[in-house]
Design an enzyme around this catalytic site. Structure first.
Site, mmCIF file in Angstrom:
data_model
loop_
_atom_site.group_PDB
_atom_site.id
_atom_site.type_symbol
_atom_site.label_atom_id
_atom_site.label_comp_id
_atom_site.label_asym_id
_atom_site.label_seq_id
_atom_site.Cartn_x
_atom_site.Cartn_y
_atom_site.Cartn_z
ATOM 1 N N HIS A 61 0.832 -1.210 0.000
ATOM 2 C CA HIS A 61 0.000 0.000 0.000
ATOM 3 C C HIS A 61 0.867 1.262 0.000
ATOM 4 O O HIS A 61 0.554 2.231 -0.672
ATOM 5 C CB HIS A 61 -0.907 -0.017 1.236
ATOM 6 C CG HIS A 61 -1.965 1.031 1.223
ATOM 7 N ND1 HIS A 61 -3.235 0.792 0.776
ATOM 8 C CD2 HIS A 61 -1.945 2.323 1.586
ATOM 9 C CE1 HIS A 61 -3.950 1.891 0.860
ATOM 10 N NE2 HIS A 61 -3.190 2.853 1.357
ATOM 11 N N HIS A 130 -10.341 2.199 -2.099
ATOM 12 C CA HIS A 130 -10.510 1.730 -0.715
ATOM 13 C C HIS A 130 -11.282 0.423 -0.766
ATOM 14 O O HIS A 130 -12.365 0.295 -0.190
ATOM 15 C CB HIS A 130 -11.242 2.793 0.123
ATOM 16 C CG HIS A 130 -10.628 2.986 1.466
ATOM 17 N ND1 HIS A 130 -11.352 3.212 2.610
ATOM 18 C CD2 HIS A 130 -9.334 2.980 1.849
ATOM 19 C CE1 HIS A 130 -10.535 3.345 3.630
ATOM 20 N NE2 HIS A 130 -9.302 3.209 3.197
#
Lengths: 794, 149
Positions: A61, A130
């Site tokens: 990430h 997300h």
């Protein structure tokens, strides 16, 4: 049993892997071995906080190891090596184009391009995903996704004022027949929760949500994709930021709690039945609004030297990033907490929302504090940036982290990932003549979830707040037609009511193409995004684009192969359209596993978000037919093939050939059409995309409350094109145009030599009549067509 | 103290239809449905103060009603499902109302939590539990209880 953390440097590979799994770090064997090597050499065991910091900082990430790492790609007996796939494709295109209006690319929280003609403003744009949090808790996941991308805009340069939110979602079909694992949420529930989350956060923040899309495919049943974007304006003299040694570390906004721990490392893992609950949380938009108001006031008073948001990895990532050159001294006992039952390392890595980090000169703290108090925004001084390049984090007398920044940011090992090109069998036989009538097929397509009206979602969003949404997501005579792109007049940021400069935002997205040809998917997504901007009259020669890749596990060489091809498509498309990438993001491991070990990977998915300036927002156009008697033109060549079409999704496999994109021809065509639009000769423009030409014409008709009589005999088309391909094929680079009758002669002179042909005219009679050289394809009442299209999706 | 607030019947048809449709998606045949908003206010307030908080701060008197003692729902043989966010989950509505209560009353509220009560008349408690679990409750962030009333 001995705490494995106490003898970390003596653990073998198996024990390291067990520890990793127990702690939820998602570090691979190489990274664990590198951490062990470092601490062994340092002659000590690590603190828990240090390993947590490494896990956050080295996570997929935060570091994007897959995309920015080496890849070996095999296709047709040839092998191509990449040292850094991202730099050799996406970044390379931007560097090659070297546009002077790109003010900041790939270095900050968002890309920034010039805005307006006075050299005063920059437009910052960013899109995030997300996905994993939304699969687990759709409402909270979507809320915090929106909150996060808004903070990216607040944290770009010295802070930009958000003026637009975007949202693009992928879900399983709401009525899917797929057998779902026990603990999963049904797609309809995910859909509803995500929409409510985006709605509540954006509306409460006072930012219009006005551009995006929704795409359904059962490949997203367990792994929804939630792309959230934000655009904002900042003065160009507020783009540069630099932490000065001695600056204080000031955290403003929300408090820190145990919520959201391991969000960054969670993104690097497959979702399974044991997914933990701490990785998701509920957002608090009002806290973020207070933070926004403080930053805008403090920025203009020059009260801080740098700012960034607390996103994935929390303090560890934000402070680590700001202090990457200066180092940082952090006293976690100074943090404002939601809950006192929290370990020091948890404070350090918590991803509690609505927090921003400022680098504040000591002498300016008092003035900043006065603004914070006036806005009821909580804050704390966590330490300072000393200038020695060392990260030292303490809680009371306890050392939590003591690491050199060079190891933290440069120590992550990377390894070459194998990639192979998938073999897809192409059926290019002429599609079989359908059993249903063309009119019947058109109605079915209009009601298809990937085409039907999105009003039940769009109307939940406040797309009017700030008073600058000029071209709205719903358009036409009744304010309910499907727009191609939004046009924003950001007067709420510029405070200049005499300057009518604006910008358009549009998207390109088609994973159905990616299942067949990821390279063409990327090219045609860029083409679609540019075309959508063109349909509003935006200056497409100044298009800036962003890439958001989502893929399944990169451990699968076929997934990596898709990524390589799509990245190459991005490079070639950006160069051809002169549209540099200014920002982007990737999300991997969008792959679920159920209790029986079955894997559910998503198809390769690439969202292209595009923005371009609109010189005068008063001249922007919409897609609905305006006046009976006006001629209708088709621009572009109707190509062969039904590959990636909604028709194929509806009827099952058949012809899956994709017409390759002719980029040079497309750019030449669009450049000329823009001249016509700017001169006011075009009354309406709508791109031909999902559902094909028949759907485009139907949408233009019922959105304008007018009919059309169409004869496709004049359309420019490939030899041997079947009626099915002509009506419902989705070959690229085509637009339907309504030309103002009084300007038709000028228009024809302008487009001479281009594939632009008259195909009919707008009628007062509310019927869409379509045929080809005397053969009648269908005659349908536009009210009935609209009734089929106007479905309540949610 | 739990303050329960609901929309007056003449205005509530659309929200009740939406709830029925939502539960219907999960396979439950709903005969009738009602819903309320719940505010659990934890603080040293008198009954009169709680009533004031409800009537002057939380309720829109034109479209809503409230009760401090539970709602007269008017459904025979119905079930009541009560859904809250877990204490560990951020409750932005509760936090905002807590600040509002303090500004309104001048007294400190220890905590305010926001939730919902759903009143559902249907033929099967088992199917109701399934439908609630698939539409209204996410065990990761919610706590809930269902009782026959």
């Amino acid at each position: 049993m001995t705490d494995p953390m106490l003898n970390f440097t003596t653990l073998n590979a198996k024990q390291l892997a067990e520890l990793d799994s127990a702690c939820g770090w998602s570090l691979n064997a190489l990274e664990l071995a590198e951490a062990r090597r470092y601490f062994k050499k340092a002659g000590r065991e690590p603190a828990r906080g240090e390993l947590e910091t490494l896990a956050q900082t080295w996570s997929e990430h935060c570091k994007h190891k897959t995309f920015s790492g080496p890849v070996s790609f095999k296709a047709g007996g040839k092998t191509k090596k990449y040292k850094n796939l991202f730099k050799e494709t996406i970044v390379k295109a931007t560097r090659t184009l070297n546009k002077k209006w790109c003010l900041s690319v790939f270095t900050d929280n968002a890309g920034i391009v010039e805005f307006g003609d006075k050299g005063k403003w920059g437009l910052a744009f960013k899109a995030e995903t997300h996905n994993h949090p939304c699969a687990v808790e759709p409402y909270g996941g979507a809320e915090t996704g929106v909150g996060g991308v808004i903070r990216d805009i607040l944290g770009v340069g010295l802070g930009a004022k958000p003026v637009l939110n975007t949202d693009t979602f992928c879900f399983g079909f709401p009525d899917t027949k797929m057998k779902m694992p026990k603990n999963s949420h049904p797609p309809e529930r995910i859909f509803r929760g995500v929409v409510e989350g985006v709605r509540d956060y954006g509306n409460r923040m006072g930012i219009p949500t006005a551009a995006g899309g929704i795409y359904f495919d059962d490949g997203y049943c367990l792994n929804p994709l939630v792309y959230v974007g934000c655009a904002g304006l900042l003065p160009v003299d507020k783009i540069d930021k630099k932490v000065h040694p001695g600056d204080l570390i000031v955290s403003i906004g929300g408090r820190t709690g145990r919520d959201g721990i391991h969000g960054a490392t969670f993104s690097s893992a497959n979702i399974d039945e044991e997914t933990t609950t701490s990785a998701v949380q509920i957002g608090h938009a009002i806290n973020e609004k207070k933070t926004l108001d403080v930053i805008m006031r403090a920025r203009d008073l020059n009260l801080y030297n740098a700012v960034t948001d607390c996103g994935a990895g929390g303090f560890s990532s934000a402070i680590g990033e700001l202090g990457s050159e200066t180092g940082a001294r952090v006293h976690l006992d100074a943090a404002r907490l939601k809950d006192t039952r929290i370990e020091p390392w948890e404070i350090w890595v918590s991803e509690s929302q609505e927090r921003m980090i400022l680098a504040v000169p000591q002498a300016k703290l008092k003035k900043l504090a006065a603004i914070l108090d006036a806005e009821s925004c909580e804050y704390c001084v966590l330490g300072n940036f000393p200038g020695d390049g060392r990260l030292l984090v303490t809680h009371g007398e306890t050392s939590v982290v003591d690491l050199p920044m060079a190891f933290l940011h440069g120590g992550v090992p990377n390894f070459e990932k194998p990639a192979v090109k998938r073999v897809v069998k192409i059926n290019s036989k002429t599609p079989a003549r359908p059993a249903k009538t063309y009119g019947h097929i058109l109605k079915d397509l209009l009601a298809h979830p990937n085409i039907c009206s999105r009003h039940s979602v769009i109307t939940q969003y406040d797309h009017e707040v700030q008073g600058g949404t000029v071209i709205k997501p719903l358009q036409g005579r009744y304010g309910d037609g499907p727009g191609d792109a939004a046009v924003i007049w950001p007067q709420a940021a510029t405070l200049d009511l005499n300057d009518f400069a604006g910008f358009a935002v549009g998207h390109g997205f088609n994973p159905a193409l990616g299942k067949i040809d990821p390279y063409q998917m990327a090219l045609q997504s860029i083409d679609e995004a540019v075309r959508n901007l063109l349909c509003t009259g935006a200056e497409i020669s100044r298009t800036a684009i962003m890439d958001n890749f989502c893929a399944a596990s990169p451990k699968d060489p076929r997934v990596m192969g898709d990524l390589v091809l799509a990245a190459e498509g991005c490079h070639d498309g950006a160069i051809a359209y002169g549209a540099p990438f200014i920002s982007g993001k990737d999300s991997f491991y969008n792959q679920a596993r159920d209790a029986e070990g079955r894997e559910y990977p998503i198809p390769i998915s690439l969202l292209i978000s595009a923005t371009a300036p609109v010189e005068d927002v008063r001249k922007a156009i919409t897609m609905d037919f305006k006046e009976a008697g006006n001629p209708v033109y088709l621009a572009g060549v109707c190509g062969r093939g039904m590959g990636g079409s909604v028709y194929n999704d509806m009827t099952g496999p058949g012809n899956n050939y994709i017409t390759p994109l002719d980029m040079k021809a497309a750019v030449r065509l669009y450049t000329t059409l823009l001249i016509a639009i700017k001169k006011g000769w075009v009354a309406a423009a709508h791109d031909v995309s999902q559902g094909g030409l028949a759907v485009t014409l139907a949408e233009m008709s019922f959105s304008g409350g007018l009919g059309a009589q169409i004869d496709l005999a004049g359309a420019v088309k490939e030899d041997g094109l079947s009626a099915l391909e002509l009506l419902f094929g989705e070959s690229p680079s085509r637009l339907a145009l309504e030309v103002a009758k009084e300007h038709e002669t000028d228009f024809l002179k302008l487009v001479k030599g281009l594939p632009v042909k008259e195909i009919g005219h707008v009628t007062e009679e509310p019927a869409l009549l379509t045929g080809d050289a005397g053969i009648n394809f269908f005659r349908e009442d536009i009210h009935q067509l609209k009734a089929r299209w106007h479905r309540e999706l949610i | 103290m739990i303050i329960e607030i609901w929309t007056k019947e003449k205005y509530s048809a659309s929200e009740e239809a939406a709830l029925s449709k939502r539960l219907g998606h999960a396979g439950l045949a709903v005969e009738a449905a009602r819903l309320s908003r719940l505010y659990k206010v934890d603080g040293d307030f008198t009954a009169k103060e709680f009533r004031n908080i409800a009537s002057e701060l939380l309720v829109d008197k034109i479209t809503e009603k409230f009760s401090l003692n539970g709602r007269p729902h008017g459904l025979k043989g119905a079930y009541r499902a009560e859904v809250w966010l877990k204490d560990s989950a951020t409750d932005p509505v509760g936090e905002t109302v807590k600040e509002a209560v303090e500004e309104f009353s001048g007294k400190t509220a220890r905590a305010v939590r926001f939730g919902h009560a759903y009143y559902v008349a249907c033929g099967s408690e088992l199917k109701l539990r399934h439908a609630v679990g698939k539409t209204l409750v996410n065990e990761i962030v919610n706590i809930s209880r269902i009782e026959k009333i």
